[in-house]
Structures are given as C-alpha cells and as structure tokens.
Design a protein around this motif. Structure first.
Motif, PDB file in Angstrom:
ATOM      1  N   ASP A 289      24.241   8.358  30.911  1.00  0.00           N
ATOM      2  CA  ASP A 289      23.056   8.593  30.076  1.00  0.00           C
ATOM      3  C   ASP A 289      22.415   9.938  30.387  1.00  0.00           C
ATOM      4  O   ASP A 289      21.817  10.579  29.503  1.00  0.00           O
ATOM      5  CB  ASP A 289      22.021   7.484  30.294  1.00  0.00           C
ATOM      6  CG  ASP A 289      22.467   6.135  29.726  1.00  0.00           C
ATOM      7  OD1 ASP A 289      23.303   6.135  28.802  1.00  0.00           O
ATOM      8  OD2 ASP A 289      21.976   5.101  30.224  1.00  0.00           O
ATOM      9  N   PRO A 292      23.878  14.401  29.065  1.00  0.00           N
ATOM     10  CA  PRO A 292      23.416  15.372  28.053  1.00  0.00           C
ATOM     11  C   PRO A 292      22.224  16.205  28.506  1.00  0.00           C
ATOM     12  O   PRO A 292      22.096  17.378  28.139  1.00  0.00           O
ATOM     13  CB  PRO A 292      23.062  14.465  26.863  1.00  0.00           C
ATOM     14  CG  PRO A 292      23.913  13.251  27.035  1.00  0.00           C
ATOM     15  CD  PRO A 292      23.933  13.033  28.524  1.00  0.00           C
ATOM     16  N   THR A 293      21.337  15.618  29.311  1.00  0.00           N
ATOM     17  CA  THR A 293      20.201  16.383  29.832  1.00  0.00           C
ATOM     18  C   THR A 293      20.688  17.522  30.718  1.00  0.00           C
ATOM     19  O   THR A 293      20.174  18.649  30.653  1.00  0.00           O
ATOM     20  CB  THR A 293      19.256  15.455  30.627  1.00  0.00           C
ATOM     21  OG1 THR A 293      18.749  14.443  29.753  1.00  0.00           O
ATOM     22  CG2 THR A 293      18.102  16.237  31.237  1.00  0.00           C
ATOM     23  N   GLU A 296      22.199  20.617  28.913  1.00  0.00           N
ATOM     24  CA  GLU A 296      21.264  21.575  28.311  1.00  0.00           C
ATOM     25  C   GLU A 296      21.028  22.790  29.195  1.00  0.00           C
ATOM     26  O   GLU A 296      20.547  23.824  28.717  1.00  0.00           O
ATOM     27  CB  GLU A 296      19.927  20.870  28.027  1.00  0.00           C
ATOM     28  CG  GLU A 296      20.012  19.777  26.983  1.00  0.00           C
ATOM     29  CD  GLU A 296      18.716  18.987  26.859  1.00  0.00           C
ATOM     30  OE1 GLU A 296      17.746  19.349  27.582  1.00  0.00           O
ATOM     31  OE2 GLU A 296      18.669  18.030  26.069  1.00  0.00           O
ATOM     32  N   ARG A 359      12.965  11.675  33.520  1.00  0.00           N
ATOM     33  CA  ARG A 359      13.630  10.551  32.873  1.00  0.00           C
ATOM     34  C   ARG A 359      13.221   9.238  33.538  1.00  0.00           C
ATOM     35  O   ARG A 359      12.672   9.214  34.643  1.00  0.00           O
ATOM     36  CB  ARG A 359      15.149  10.726  32.946  1.00  0.00           C
ATOM     37  CG  ARG A 359      15.661  11.925  32.145  1.00  0.00           C
ATOM     38  CD  ARG A 359      17.171  12.087  32.334  1.00  0.00           C
ATOM     39  NE  ARG A 359      17.891  10.842  32.094  1.00  0.00           N
ATOM     40  CZ  ARG A 359      18.243  10.386  30.904  1.00  0.00           C
ATOM     41  NH1 ARG A 359      17.953  11.096  29.828  1.00  0.00           N
ATOM     42  NH2 ARG A 359      18.889   9.241  30.778  1.00  0.00           N
ATOM     43  N   GLU A 409      26.427  12.182  24.012  1.00  0.00           N
ATOM     44  CA  GLU A 409      25.130  11.516  23.952  1.00  0.00           C
ATOM     45  C   GLU A 409      25.265   9.996  23.786  1.00  0.00           C
ATOM     46  O   GLU A 409      24.293   9.262  23.954  1.00  0.00           O
ATOM     47  CB  GLU A 409      24.290  12.097  22.813  1.00  0.00           C
ATOM     48  CG  GLU A 409      24.872  11.874  21.421  1.00  0.00           C
ATOM     49  CD  GLU A 409      25.891  12.937  20.997  1.00  0.00           C
ATOM     50  OE1 GLU A 409      26.241  12.979  19.808  1.00  0.00           O
ATOM     51  OE2 GLU A 409      26.307  13.725  21.881  1.00  0.00           O
ATOM     52  N   ARG A 410      26.485   9.524  23.487  1.00  0.00           N
ATOM     53  CA  ARG A 410      26.698   8.081  23.321  1.00  0.00           C
ATOM     54  C   ARG A 410      27.559   7.506  24.440  1.00  0.00           C
ATOM     55  O   ARG A 410      27.975   6.351  24.380  1.00  0.00           O
ATOM     56  CB  ARG A 410      27.356   7.810  21.960  1.00  0.00           C
ATOM     57  CG  ARG A 410      26.590   8.366  20.769  1.00  0.00           C
ATOM     58  CD  ARG A 410      27.192   7.911  19.456  1.00  0.00           C
ATOM     59  NE  ARG A 410      26.997   6.486  19.232  1.00  0.00           N
ATOM     60  CZ  ARG A 410      27.556   5.789  18.229  1.00  0.00           C
ATOM     61  NH1 ARG A 410      28.352   6.408  17.372  1.00  0.00           N
ATOM     62  NH2 ARG A 410      27.328   4.502  18.097  1.00  0.00           N
ATOM     63  N   GLY A 439      31.955  13.580  27.550  1.00  0.00           N
ATOM     64  CA  GLY A 439      32.159  12.214  27.074  1.00  0.00           C
ATOM     65  C   GLY A 439      33.548  11.663  27.290  1.00  0.00           C
ATOM     66  O   GLY A 439      33.954  10.722  26.595  1.00  0.00           O
TER      67      GLY A 439
END
Length: 1008
Positions: A289, A292-293, A296, A359, A409-410, A439
């Motif tokens: 999870d 993705p952060t 960036e 988060r 992101e998934r 991913g």
C-alpha cells in the motif's frame, strides 16, 4: 539415420553445420541433456546445440538450419522461468564467444554489443565512464543481453530506468528466411527509404504498418497501461505515437520471431551517490500500500519482501547477518535513492520517510550507509528464487505463477485477494516478494506436478490467477516472460482478437513457424512437456553411500535440487563454479552437471539422451572437470553439493571395473606417502630423474608438466614423537590432526601450530597410531574404502579425545571431511558424530581461547581461503585472527584451481591454470614479486608455488599457513628465535611454456 518428429535428417544436418559453421557443433547426448531444460518446469530435449565463435558464424548456422527446415531458438544464460529456453530444435548458445562490446560512444551514451555479453561484464566496461545499462535483473552476474532482450527483462532498477525495451535503441536481426536488417524507430523518411530498397524487408514493414493502422484502437484498448506489462508481443510499439518502433516490438518476443545479432543500447549515468533505506511494516500488504507514496519521490528501487521469505532464509541459514539488520515488521520495502551528492540522495529518503509518517500505517525505518550492509540486504532480496525452493520440512515449490504485475496503486488489494486465492487452493507458506514499485510479485508455489490430480489443481489455479490479474488490469508476466507457463492464458488477459493479432504478427516474421515453435503463438498447454509430470518417479537402483539428509536420503531429489537460477555461471564473487569460469561451458557448470544427473535417472524409466545410467560416459565426462571444490555447497542458492554427487557417481560408475590410474596413485596417496617416509630423500631424487619421472607420471595418470611435491626429510609425527613429553597446560589438551599433507610434505606447519597452541596455554597431543580421514578416497569415489577407514578412525579418535579435548584440523579439506563428509557417509555412527562435534579449525580454537591474543605481524598479505574452508568451515575466524595480528589482507574470491588431486590428473592442467588465473594469480601480481601469500590448504600452497612464477612471485616467496605466520612472530614477542621455517627450497614450478600452452587450449577461453 535418425529422423526427428519434424522430419529433419539430424545426422546430415549435424554434418553440414560442422562443415560450414565456425563454432562448436554438438549433437552428442551429453550436450542435448545439458540443454534440455531452463529454470522452468518444462523439459524438451533439443536436436542439437551450436556455439558460434562469431556472429557471422551464427548467421551461417541459421542458414544451414533453414536449408534443412530445422526449428531453432537462441539462448543466453538459460535462466528463463517460463519454458521459453527449451524446445525440440537447434539451440544457438551465444554466451561463450559472442560477447563483445562492438562500439561505445560515451558522449552519446550508446553502446553496440553482441548478444552473448553478460550484463555485469558490460557494466564493468562502462563503469570507468560512469555509465551503466539501466535494467538489472537479480541474475545480473550471468544473464546475457540477448536473453534480456528476448525476455524484456527488468530487475529492481527498472523502477528508475524502465524495462529492457525502454533501453534498446536499435536491433540488428535476422529472420529465419534470411532477411537481415537493423530495426528501430521508423520515421516517415526511414519508412520511405526501406520501401525504395524493396525486397522482403519492405514488404514486412508495410505489413507491420498495416497491422498498426487497422488494429491500433484494439491494441490501445486491450493493452494494460502499467509499468510492468511484459506479457504478449509489444504491438503497442508499432503505434504511431510510439514511433513505429520495430526494435521495441521485437524485444520480449522470446526467440519466436527473429534472431538478434547486435543490439544498440541506450546507457544511463551511474548515480554519484546513493541512500539506502529499509522500511518495516506490519504486513506485506501494508508495505505494498505504501509503495506508490515512495514512488513519488523518485527512488531507484522499491523492492518488497515478506516474512515468509525472511523465515525461509533463516531456516536455510542464508544471509543470516543481513536478516538481523532488518527493522521490525512482517513485510519490508528496500529502497534506494540516487543523486549527484549524498545530500541530494539523503534528502529524497528523508522526504519519503516524512511522507510515510503521514499515513495510517507508519513503518519502522532504518537507513544504511555501510556499502557492505547494503550489499547484504540486497542479497536477501536477490536470493528470493533460491531461498524459497527446497525448504526443509515443507512441500517442494515451483514456478508457474511467479511474476504477475498489476497497477502499483492496486498492489496491496491484489495481494490480499491473491492470498485468499492461495488459501482457497490450499497452497500454504507462499512467499510474496518482488518489485513493488512497479506492482510486480514473485513467488514459488507448492504445486503438485507429479500426479494427475495435482496437475489439474495447478491448471485450475493459474486459470483463476489469470482472471484475478485481468480484473486488476494487470499482466500475466511482469518480468519473466510467458514461454509455456502463461501463453495459453493470453485470451484471459488480451481477448481472442488480440491473440489473433499475435498469430498474424508471428506469421509476418516467421511464416514457417520454425522460431521457437509452441511458445507464445499456438502455444503448448501449461501442463505439457512438464519436466516432472504425472508418473514421475525415477528409481535409484544402487545402494547409496551418502545419506543425503537434506534430500530425504534420495539421490533423485539431490539431482533435482538445481532450480536453474544459474549462479554457477557467474564470473565474479565467491567460489562457484571454477570449471565454468575456465571453460564458459554449460556442461561444466554446476547446473549443467545437475541436468545430466537428472537425465541419467530419467533414462531409467522414460526417453532421455542418457540411457546407460551409472555407466554413462556423458555424465562421467561432465563430472571429470568438476574440481570437487564444494563451492556450490555454499554458493548455490539451493546448496547443490556437486562434489558429493560426483563421488557417489564415480563409486557406482567404476563398481567392479578397472579405475583410472590416478585413482590408484593420488586416491591412495596416504599409503604411498607412508611408504615414502622410509626413504624420502631417495624418493624425491627418483621423482626428479627426467626419464623416470615422466614415465612414472604417465603410468600413474599424473599430468606430465606437474612437478611432484617433495616429501619432507622428517615427518611432523616423527618430530613430535622425538620431543620431550610436555607437562600439563593451564587450558588442558588439544589434539592436532596430523593430516597426510602436513605430516609428509609441510611438517613445519605442524611444528608452527604446536608452538602457537603452547603459547596460547594448551598442551598438544597427537592421535594414536596411523589414522586417515579418507579424503583422497572420497574425492576419487572409492567410498566403500573411505567409509571403512572413517569408521576405524572415528572410533580411535573418539576414545582418544575423551571429555572436552578439541580436535584441531590444520588442513581445511580434512577438517571438512570430519564435519561434513563423514557424518553424511556414516550418519548412524556415534563416534563419527562425536568427532564432528569436536573438530575445529586452528583459527576457531584460538579465537575462543581466553586471555590470548595473536602476536603483531603487520604488513599485508594475499590470502587464499581453501574452497572447503569456504564451503564447510567458514573463513571468518581466520580473518578475525589476521585482523587482530595487524595484517592487511587481500582475500581471493575463487578457487586456486589445483583442488586436491584434480590439478595433478593428466588432462586437467588447462582448467587448473585457468582457474588460478581467474583471481589468485592476478591478486599476487597486484601485490608484487615479494608478496606474502597465506593459504591454509595444501592444494592452494602447491598451486601458488608451482604457478607463482607466472605471476612474478620470487623463488623466496613461499606461501605460508596461518600457523606459520603467527609462529614466526612468537619468537619476536618472546625475545627468542622461532624455528618454524619450512625446510628445503621452494617447490619446482610448472614450466611457463606449459602454462601458456594450457591457457591457450581449445577448452579454455579467457574472458577479457
């Protein structure tokens, strides 16, 4: 006349290839067996193998195959996990000779390479210019650029640099029908030029443009827009917005369309600074999870690993020190950040940590600046494939669904659903790790691939897995390609219309379907051509000598242990595999030998190239160049122990038959040494009478150019017996094991060990009578004799050692027998177990001796650890003592090349010398003519003495045992002279002309 199922006249084809191709043409059963599988679940025995010496020779090989209608495939490192590197065709192996950097433009950051160059070798050429090829798979030490292009490989660094297709500028390719051209982005002007030239290439380009124009919308609709879409052909590269890039369209085509002859690559700068960050999360899903952060903030890598992978490595005691470095958690992300300065890379990491603290799930973070720690943690991740295979007490795990990719992101949600799917099918303890920033998830699953029910269960699972990935908008493969494992599932991911486009695309380049047929287009089913399959069950029809405790006592499991990852094909680091490093031959790698042993057992119950079982000459010849170094026992990620397998094979191969002469001379060396001790001077003189010496060597199977080591005038045991009895010592008794080599050839080592141990506070004793560990009988496969000898020796030692007396081994190979070989040969012998528990190295005992420190030695030294020391005992204690003695060390990584009897056997000088040239002799050259060389192993010292002249070593620079190094300084510490120098002059050397001739032999090819 042998005819394949495809109607190819094999005998005539082989003859034509041999006549016309500058290369090695191998249609023998041993070569076919070695190339029958890759790292996948699949097995297809090839028609033959061609190893071209040049790219042009490879072109000629394809021309010959075309004339005979023979199918073919190109092969690089052979580590493919989906079955794309195995087929019933002619295999072209580019990795041995076609490995040049053809050109390098540093300013433009472009290189042109041949397909067989290994990634690490390419990056070594680029490193002085501050450049690298961006993608870096875990197999970077041995994967080839041709293989990376075939699979569209990625690796951890793809987070920053993309997949292989993102880094390929142009490709020179050859179609099966003989059209040769450079492909790349196709501007309007370039397309018009091709059309003006006319011919088959012009027709091909027109058809490709038509395909893109007619079905562009379908491609745009059905292709997932994710970083790791590796499945299927890259038809999206033909779209106008992608520059109608034919090269990129061909990347990842797995040798089903064209043969890659040269590649023009884009290069990237090596970051000037890196910051290494490890993040611990409650679970692997939580880690996913957060990826993705992190993405960036521009990381170089975002690698995920879960608690199952960590536990697997703990169970197998792999990367133990690195595992202690991980922060608390049940799932981890390993991230690297690059920059022009450390401040820049640190700032990226700090911003990432700050963002993660906002988060809901805040990770435990730990940064590492020590390059050694960074390397260790990366090895935890890169060891994934091997670490998750062959876990003691668990079902066997296999590839088959090991690299799907979904939108990053998934990923967390996908992992939760994927975990539920694994639970539904009853697949437990499955590790999930991989390239989480993109991913992509790797895993090995305990599929049952040996029963009809288990195979049907596997097929149902991957069908459901494909549906799950498709629902998430992902790709069946995110790195390893499709091959046979996933190609039949294309309709689930792409739909039937796109699958028909794949067939059309394939037909444009390969209308006769001769390029790697059955892979990607009109593919074999995932349950066909299984290496195991329903009914798998080889029977070992002999009584085994070794117990194979890690393989449930079964030799067939030992032969199956290799998972094909190919670490044994590397040319850097560790020990494994010296014969491959010398020859660059698949058959002479640990993996190649494992394949032949597997096929040997296969031939007992189904069709195989190896049909004569334990009497197989093909297996014998492949094992002949195994140095029995045991490097693979430690360096192989699944701990293949080829030295043990070789000894087992030789024992049955020669059962009831005359053995090679070397087995009777060097195999029985302890007996001959004991006889020689009656008159060692006379024996030494006779051994150096020119005519007598060469005749005796030929008769005894000894290499004519190898000097025979000199017997010492006085054995160590005789010297010790003549000493006055020593009084009791503060720390009690220690028993030195007087191995054959120390006792008869280098007794000064024994004397030095006595001096040091007495200085440390021990009283030294020796075993009673004449005992032997049986090492030379083990290495030559005379295991019944070795077992009897070991049983007798263990009984005598167990009685003599009493309570608490350590047994100190000075020769690492003999110590390894007590610790490893003996317990596996005689697992139920209590005396053997007792001796194994007491056996310790000289350094280990001293390191745990209270209130003793080594004398200051100082200076520098080249240190050659013995391979058995590396594999069984470890070198850490020796290094710690040398550090404490103030010695600045250059520790050689790699085998010395002599390896017991191996380097003395006739016909082995070329490989022995080449192995020494890999690392040992270059290290001595760098150190200088008067370098101090430290080597505990008799073989290592002898190799240095005999080949040291080629490295510029002077006559007075003898290699020393650690005991000698320490003892020589004890006199200075006590203020009395030390008498531990070795008697006699340095050993004779192999003539320089003989070494040059050996290194220039056809079997040995030195890499630049």
């Amino acid at each position: 006349m042998t005819i394949t199922s495809g109607g190819v006249d094999v005998r005539t084809l082989a003859g034509a290839l041999a006549d016309r191709v500058d290369g090695e043409v191998r249609f023998d059963d041993g070569s076919r067996a070695a190339y029958a599988t890759d790292a996948s679940n699949y097995r297809q025995v090839p028609i033959g193998v061609v190893v071209p010496r040049t790219v042009e020779a490879g072109v000629e090989a394809i021309a010959v195959c075309r004339e005979f209608g023979a199918p073919l495939l190109s092969r690089g490192g052979g580590t493919s996990l989906a079955g794309q590197c195995t087929n019933h065709g002619v295999v072209i192996d580019w990795s041995k000779y076609c490995d040049r950097v053809v050109s390098l433009d540093v300013d433009a950051r472009v290189a042109v390479v041949e397909p067989g160059i290994v990634l690490d070798d390419l990056n070594a050429v680029l490193a002085p210019h501050g450049l690298q090829f961006g993608p870096k798979p875990a197999t970077h030490s041995h994967c080839t650029l041709g293989g990376m292009i075939g699979n569209n490989s990625c690796g951890s660094s793809a987070q920053a640099y993309g997949k292989t297709d993102d880094n390929v500028r142009r490709l020179e390719v050859l179609t099966y029908e003989g059209d040769r051209f450079w492909a790349g982005p196709t501007s309007t002007e370039e397309f018009e030029r091709i059309q003006r030239a006319g011919g088959r290439v012009a027709e091909l380009y027109t058809a490709l443009r038509d395909l893109a124009e007619e079905d562009g919308d379908l491609i745009r609709e059905r292709y997932p827009r994710i970083p790791r879409r590796v499945s299927g052909y890259n038809l999206d590269a033909l779209l106008p917005e992608a520059g109608f890039d034919v090269a990129k369209a061909l990347v990842g085509s797995e040798s089903t369309l064209v043969t890659v002859l040269h590649a023009e690559l884009d290069l990237v700068p090596v970051p000037a600074a890196r910051t290494f960050l490890v993040l611990g999360f409650p679970s692997i899903e939580d880690a996913a999870d957060a990826a993705p952060t992190i993405a960036e903030h521009g990381p170089l890598t975002i690698e995920g690993l879960d608690s199952v992978l960590v536990d697997d490595q703990k169970t197998k005691r792999q990367n133990v020190e690195a595992l202690h470095l991980l922060p608390e958690g049940g799932g981890w992300l390993v991230c690297e950040f690059g920059g022009d300065s450390k401040e820049e890379s640190d700032a990226k990491a700090q911003r990432t940590v700050a963002a993660l603290r906002e988060r809901d799930v805040v990770p435990d973070d730990r940064a590492f600046d020590d390059p050694a720690h960074q390397k260790e943690i990366l090895e935890v991740r890169e060891a994934g494939l091997g670490a998750t295979a062959w876990i003691p007490g668990r079902p066997d795990t296999w590839e088959g669904w090991e690299d799907a990719a979904v939108p990053p992101e998934r990923l967390g949600a996908y992992l939760r659903d994927f975990g539920a799917l694994l639970d539904e099918f009853g697949y437990e303890n499955v590790s999930r790790y991989g390239h989480f920033g993109h991913g992509c998830v790797h895993c090995r699953i305990p599929f049952d691939l040996v029963t009809e029910e288990g195979i049907a269960h596997y097929r149902a699972f991957i069908g459901r897995g494909a549906e799950l990935v498709a629902r998430y908008g992902g790709s069946l493969s995110g790195e390893h390609g499709d091959g046979q494992s996933r190609a039949a599932l294309f309709p689930v991911m792409f739909g039937d219309e796109v699958v028909r486009l794949f067939e059309r695309f394939k037909a444009l380049f390969d209308p006769l379907d001769r390029m790697n047929p059955g892979k990607l287009v009109r593919p074999y089913l995932p349950t066909e051509n299984l290496r195991l399959g329903a009914g798998y069950g080889p029977k070992v029809d002999v009584e085994l000598h070794f117990s194979y405790p890690k393989d449930r006592g079964r030799f067939d499991r030992a032969a199956l242990r290799c998972v094909g990852v190919g670490n044994c094909r590397s040319h850097s680091g560790n020990v494994m595999c010296p014969s491959f490093r010398a020859t660059n031959e698949e058959e002479h790698s640990t993996r190649g030998r494992s394949r032949l042993l597997f096929e040997m057992l296969e031939g007992q119950y189904r069709e195989s190239p190896i049909e004569d079982g334990w009497r197989s000459t093909e297996v014998r010849d492949a094992l002949d160049l195994c140095l029995s170094c045991k490097g693979c026992k430690t360096d192989c990620p699944v701990n293949v122990d080829m030295a043990t397998y070789k000894a087992e094979f030789l024992s049955h191969h020669y059962a009831g038959r005359l053995r090679p002469a070397a087995h009777y001379t060097m195999g029985w060396l302890p007996v001959w040494a004991r006889l020689a001790s009656v008159a060692p001077t006379l024996v030494n003189r006779l051994a150096r009478v020119p005519g007598v010496s060469r005749a005796a060597k030929r008769l005894g199977g000894v290499e004519p150019d190898r000097p025979v080591p000199r017997f010492a005038p006085q054995r160590f045991t005789d010297w010790f017996a003549a000493r006055p009895p020593a009084p009791p010592a503060p720390l009690g008794d220690v028993m030195i094991w007087p191995d054959t080599f120390t006792d008869n050839f280098h007794p000064s080592i024994g004397r030095a060990a006595v001096a040091v141990l007495e200085d440390a506070g021990y009283r030294v004793v020796l075993p009673p009578g004449h005992l032997c560990c049986g090492l030379t009988w083990i290495s030559t496969g005379q295991l019944a004799t070795a077992s009897r000898m070991l049983a007798h020796t263990a009984a005598a030692l167990a009685a003599a050692l009493g309570d608490g007396v350590p047994l100190v081994g000075l020769e690492p190979s003999c110590l390894a027998v007590f610790r490893s070989d003996a317990p596996e040969l005689l697992p139920d012998d209590a005396n053997v177990a007792a001796v194994a528990e007491r056996a310790t190295s000289f350094a280990e005992l001293l390191l745990r001796t209270p209130e003793w420190s080594p004398p200051h030695v100082g200076g520098s030294a080249v240190v050659q650890p013995h391979c058995h020391q590396h594999a069984v005992g470890g070198f850490g204690a020796d290094q710690a003592l040398l550090d404490a003695a103030g010695v600045e060390t250059t520790t050689v990584e790699g085998c010395c090349g002599l390896a017991g009897n191996f380097g003395f056997e006739a016909g082995h000088l070329d490989v022995s010398a080449a192995a020494a040239e890999h690392a040992l002799l270059p290290a001595i050259r760098s150190a200088g003519a008067d370098a101090r060389v430290i080597a505990d192993g008799f073989s290592c010292r002898t190799q240095v003495e005999q080949l040291g002249g080629t490295a510029g070593l002077t006559e007075t620079s003898r290699p020393l045992h650690l005991a000698e190094v320490l003892a020589l300084r004890l006199g200075a510490r006590r203020g009395v002279p030390a008498r531990v120098d070795r008697p006699g002059r340095v050993a004779e050397r192999v003539p320089a002309v003989a070494v040059e001739r050996a290194l220039a032999s056809d079997r040995v090819r030195q890499r630049s």
